[in-house]
Design an enzyme around this catalytic site. Structure first.
Site, PDB file in Angstrom:
ATOM      1  N   HIS A  53       0.810  -1.226   0.030  1.00  0.00           N
ATOM      2  CA  HIS A  53      -0.156  -0.088   0.073  1.00  0.00           C
ATOM      3  C   HIS A  53       0.833   1.305   0.003  1.00  0.00           C
ATOM      4  O   HIS A  53       0.402   2.376  -0.454  1.00  0.00           O
ATOM      5  CB  HIS A  53      -0.983   0.100   1.464  1.00  0.00           C
ATOM      6  CG  HIS A  53      -0.410   0.257   2.469  1.00  0.00           C
ATOM      7  ND1 HIS A  53      -0.292  -0.746   3.364  1.00  0.00           N
ATOM      8  CD2 HIS A  53      -0.314   1.416   3.153  1.00  0.00           C
ATOM      9  CE1 HIS A  53       0.216  -0.180   4.455  1.00  0.00           C
ATOM     10  NE2 HIS A  53       0.246   1.181   4.337  1.00  0.00           N
ATOM     11  N   ASP A  57       1.217  -7.818   2.105  1.00  0.00           N
ATOM     12  CA  ASP A  57       1.223  -6.345   1.820  1.00  0.00           C
ATOM     13  C   ASP A  57       2.741  -5.843   1.911  1.00  0.00           C
ATOM     14  O   ASP A  57       3.417  -5.400   2.663  1.00  0.00           O
ATOM     15  CB  ASP A  57       0.686  -5.607   3.099  1.00  0.00           C
ATOM     16  CG  ASP A  57       0.429  -4.310   2.849  1.00  0.00           C
ATOM     17  OD1 ASP A  57       0.980  -3.796   1.822  1.00  0.00           O
ATOM     18  OD2 ASP A  57      -0.159  -3.424   3.678  1.00  0.00           O
ATOM     19  N   SER A 112       3.810   2.278   8.389  1.00  0.00           N
ATOM     20  CA  SER A 112       3.684   1.175   7.347  1.00  0.00           C
ATOM     21  C   SER A 112       4.947   1.024   6.563  1.00  0.00           C
ATOM     22  O   SER A 112       5.807   1.843   6.121  1.00  0.00           O
ATOM     23  CB  SER A 112       2.682   1.823   6.336  1.00  0.00           C
ATOM     24  OG  SER A 112       1.506   1.969   7.181  1.00  0.00           O
TER      25      SER A 112
END
Length: 715
Positions: free
Chosen positions: A86, A222, A650
C-alpha cells in the site's frame, strides 16, 4: 497474604507512572540512556550503538523514509528495498494501464534493466540526531508572548540548521518534542532515483481489501520491492540511465527461523502522529464530535465510489487508490471511538487532571506556575470547537471531498500571473493530464451536492462560503441543481475543452478561469478558509500548544520517576514488545500467527475481496513452500506483537532479538486503533507481514529468485 502482596505490587507499578509494557515510541539516540537495559531484560542481544550510531554502521542506516509518509528498509547490498504494497501502491498504479495492469496482475522485473523509474519518489536516510534544546531555548523567558517565543525559536533553529548543513547536500529538520519543552535536529540524506522492482498482484498485496483493513486475523501479502540508485560516487542523484544500485552502509539480514509467542520484537520507523498527552476536553471533542462527523462525510463518498467501482473494471482501476485512502481513516476512526469508549478514556484523563490540580495546590511555587491551567483548557476548547469542526468540514466536505473543486483551484497561480514567461511552468503544475487519468466526473457530480448540503446543515452559518447565498438565491437552496449546472458549464469537467484552452493560453484568458463555476466554488471556499476559519483555528491551536507545553512540563515534574516518551512526529523511533496473543472480547482468543490455510478458508467464501491467483492455490495444494514454511509444514503469512506503532510505521522493519528482519509492519488491529491517544497493553497489537511469506511469493510464486540471491538469509 500472597494475594494481597501481588495486588499491592500491581497497584504500585500502575500508579508509579511507569509506562505499560510495549508502550512508547523512543528516540533511537537516547536508547542507551533510557531503554537498552530494559530491552536486554526482554531478550534483545544487540547494543544501543548497533541500533543507532553516527560513527559506525547501525540499524538506522538500513531504514528509510519511503516517499512522503511510509517507512522502508534495505535488504541487500545492492540497494534493494522492501516496504508495504500500500506504500508503493501509487507508483504501481501510475505504471498500470488496461494493457499492463500491474495492480491486478503484479509486476516483477526480470533484471535491473527492467526496473521502472518513478519520478518524484524518494528514499531518505537519517544521518544523525542532535539534541539542540539548550540552544533553541537559550534566549527564552516565561514573560514572552507566544509570538515572541516562536520568533525566537524559529530564529535559533534557522541558525542551527544552516550551521549543520552548510556546504553539504544534507537537509536539516528540527522539531519540538513534549510540546516545545525539548528540541531535536534530524539530518537527512535523500535519494531521488528509486525504481520499482516487484509487486505481487493486488489479490495478494491487498488480499481482504477494506473488508479486512485494521482487522486480525489478517492474511495480506502487503509488500512491494524498490531499488535505490546513486551516481558513480554512491551519492544521491536525479534519475540517469548510468546511475548504479546504491551501496548502503547497512542492510538487514533476514531470518528464516521464525518466532514463538513471547519472543522479543522491535520496530524501527517513522510513526506519523500520536497524542498521548491530550486532556479530557480534547478526547471528548474527538470521541463525540470530530470522529463521528468525519465518518458520516466519508460514508457519502464511499457509497458512491463503491457503487461505481463495482460496475466497471476501468473505474475500479482509476479509483482504487482514492477509495483506499478514503476508507482507511474512515475505518480507523470507527475503531478509535470504540476503543476510547471501552477504556473510559475521558474519565481516566479527568482523574489525572484532578490529581494534577491537587498536586499544584499543595505547593505555592507550583501554584504560581500552573494555577488555573485546567480551567484554561476548558475555556479554550469551548472556543476552539466551532473552528476545528468548520476546518474538518472544509477538508472532508469541500477541498478533499469534491475533486473538481480542488483541481480547479490548481489553476489559481495562472490567475495571478503578470508575465507570459511563467505560463508554461504554471500550466505544468496544474497536473491536468494526471488528473483526468484517474477521474470519473459522474462520481464527483453525485458526491458534491451531498457534501455541500452536509456542510450547510451541520456548520454554523458564520462559516458559510459566499457561494451558498448564490445557491439560495438562484437555485432555491437546491445543491443538486447547482452542481448539475456547474458540471455542464465548467471547462474543468471536460478534458477536451480544457486541453484546448491550455494549448492556446495567454494572460488575457485568465478572465475565463475566474468566471468558471468550478473555480468560483473553489475560490469561495478557499476565501472562507483563509479569512474566517484558519485565523481562529490557528489562534486557538497556538494557545493550546502553550497550555500543553506547561501541562506536560508539570506532568513530568509531578511524575519524576516516570520516563516519558515523546509523541510521534514523523521522526525515527524505536518501539519494542513481544509476539503476543490477545482477547478482543469474552471467550475469544486471537492467536499470534496466520497461515496460508486461512487464505484458502477465506477464499472459499466467494467474496471478491478474497479472490486469489490460481497459481497461489496450486502452490498451496502441492505444499510447494520451499524453505519458507514453519517447522510444522505450514506457510506463515502474518503475525501480531505488542509494538506501539502508528501511521507512518507502514513498511517498518520488525526485527528480532538478533537484529534480523522477521517481518514488515503494515497495520494495527482494530481494537487498538485508539493507541494514538491511549495505549492499552491488553488490546494494542501491530500487524506484521511474515518476511517468509514475502520471500515465498518472490521465489515460488513470481519466480524472481535472482532477488532472493541478493539477500542475506539466516537459516
Amino acid at each position: 497474604m500472597k494475594k494481597k502482596m501481588t495486588t499491592l505490587l500491581f497497584l504500585l507499578i500502575v500508579f508509579s507512572g511507569q509506562s505499560f509494557a510495549g508502550e512508547g515510541m523512543w528516540i533511537p539516540s537516547l536508547l542507551a540512556k533510557f531503554n537498552i537495559d530494559d530491552m536486554h531484560e526482554k531478550g534483545f542481544r544487540l547494543s544501543a550503538d548497533e541500533i543507532y550510531s553516527i560513527n559506525n554502521s547501525s540499524l538506522k542506516d538500513a531504514v528509510v523514509i519511503f516517499g512522503g509518509g511510509c517507512t522502508g528498509e534495505l535488504i541487500s547490498d545492492k540497494g534493494l528495498l522492501i516496504t508495504n504494497h500500500h506504500c508503493g501502491y501509487g507508483s504501481i498504479q501510475k505504471h498500470s494501464t488496461m494493457e499492463h495492469n500491474y495492480l491486478k496482475n503484479g509486476f516483477w522485473a526480470g533484471s535491473m534493466d527492467e526496473e521502472l523509474t518513478n519520478p518524484g519518489l524518494t528514499a531518505t536516510f537519517l544521518v544523525r540526531i542532535e539534541d539542540v534544546t539548550d540552544r533553541v531555548l537559550a534566549d527564552l523567558s516565561r514573560g514572552m508572548s507566544e509570538r515572541e517565543r516562536q520568533e525566537a525559536v524559529n530564529g535559533a533553529i534557522r541558525e542551527i540548521e544552516k550551521e549543520a548543513t552548510g556546504g553539504t547536500h544534507y537537509r536539516a529538520v528540527t522539531k519540538p518534542f513534549y510540546y516545545g519543552n525539548e528540541y531535536y535536529m534530524f539530518i537527512y540524506e535523500t535519494f531521488k532515483d528509486v525504481r520499482l522492482v516487484g509487486a505481487p498482484p493486488s489479490s495478494i498485496g491487498k488480499f481482504g481489501r477494506d473488508r479486512d483493513n485494521w482487522m486480525w486475523p489478517r492474511h495480506t501479502g502487503d509488500f512491494s520491492l524498490f531499488r535505490i540508485y546513486a551516481d558513480e560516487n554512491n551519492q544521491p542523484a536525479e534519475y540517469d540511465a548510468d546511475n548504479m544500485p546504491y551501496q548502503p552502509k547497512k542492510h538487514l539480514p533476514i531470518s528464516l527461523k521464525g518466532y514463538e509467542k513471547g519472543d522479543f520484537t522491535m520496530v524501527m520507523g517513522y510513526p506519523g502522529s500520536t497524542r498521548q498527552y491530550l486532556t479530557s476536553h480534547a478526547v471528548r471533542l474527538i470521541q463525540k464530535h470530530r470522529d463521528p462527523e468525519r465518518i458520516q462525510l466519508r460514508d457519502i463518498r464511499l457509497e458512491v465510489m463503491d457503487r461505481y467501482m463495482s460496475k466497471s473494471e476501468a473505474i475500479k482501476l482509476k479509483y482504487a487508490a482514492k477509495q483506499s485512502g478514503v476508507s482507511n481513516s474512515w475505518k480507523r476512526w470507527k475503531g478509535e471511538i470504540r476503543g476510547l469508549k471501552r477504556l473510559n478514556a475521558i474519565q481516566k484523563k479527568k482523574k489525572l487532571e484532578d490529581r494534577f490540580v491537587d498536586w499544584v495546590q499543595a505547593d505555592s511555587e507550583r501554584e504560581d506556575l500552573y494555577c488555573g491551567l485546567m480551567s484554561a483548557f476548558g475555556d479554550v476548547y469551548e472556543d476552539y470547537k466551532p473552528y476545528v469542526m468548520a476546518s474538518d468540514y472544509f477538508r472532508e466536505a469541500a477541498y478533499y471531498g469534491i475533486e473538481l473543486m480542488r483541481f480547479a483551484w490548481g489553476f489559481h497561480d495562472l490567475v495571478g500571473l503578470e508575465e507570459e514567461a511563467g505560463i508554461e511552468k504554471a500550466l505544468d503544475q496544474t497536473g491536468a493530464r494526471s488528473f483526468y487519468k484517474d477521474y470519473v466526473a459522474d462520481i464527483d457530480r453525485e458526491i458534491a451536492p451531498q457534501l455541500l448540503a452536509a456542510f450547510r446543515n451541520n456548520i454554523d452559518n458564520r462559516f458559510y462560503p459566499g457561494i451558498f447565498q448564490v445557491v439560495e438565491d438562484r437555485y432555491q437552496g437546491d445543491f443538486h441543481a447547482y452542481v448539475d449546472e456547474l458540471f455542464e458549464r465548467s471547462m474543468f469537467a471536460d478534458s477536451s475543452e480544457l486541453y484546448g484552452f491550455m494549448e492556446d493560453f495567454d494572460l488575457s484568458d485568465t478572465t475565463r478561469i475566474k468566471n468558471d463555476p468550478a473555480y468560483r466554488l473553489a475560490k469561495s471556499f478557499m476565501g472562507l478558509y483563509r479569512d474566517d476559519i484558519m485565523p481562529g483555528y490557528q489562534k486557538y491551536n497556538v494557545r493550546l500548544d502553550s497550555l500543553y507545553r506547561l501541562y506536560v512540563e508539570g506532568l513530568r515534574t509531578m511524575q519524576e520517576d516516570k520516563v516519558f516518551w515523546p509523541d510521534a512526529n514523523f521522526t525515527m523511533r524505536v518501539a519494542y514488545g513481544e509476539v503476543k496473543t490477545y482477547e478482543p472480547r469474552d471467550a475469544v482468543l486471537y492467536q499470534y500467527q496466520s497461515t496460508l490455510e486461512g487464505v484458502m478458508e477465506k477464499n472459499r467464501k466467494g467474496v471478491k475481496a478474497y479472490r486469489i491467483p490460481g497459481k497461489l492455490r496450486t502452490l498451496y495444494q502441492e505444499k510447494d513452500y520451499g524453505r519458507y514454511a514453519n517447522r510444522n509444514g505450514k506457510m506463515p503469512v502474518c503475525f501480531i506483537a505488542s509494538n506501539h506503532t502508528s501511521g507512518g510505521n507502514s513498511g517498518s522493519p520488525v526485527i528480532n532479538a538478533n537484529g534480523e528482519l522477521i517481518g514488515v509492519n503494515f497495520d494495527r488491529n482494530w481494537e487498538g486503533t485508539m493507541s494514538d491517544i491511549m495505549y492499552d497493553p491488553t488490546q494494542c497489537r501491530n500487524i506484521t507481514l511474515d518476511i517468509r511469506y514475502a520471500l515465498f511469493i518472490i521465489d515460488r510464486f513470481a519466480g524472481a529468485d535472482w532477488l532472493i540471491d541478493e539477500m542475506t538469509l539466516v537459516e
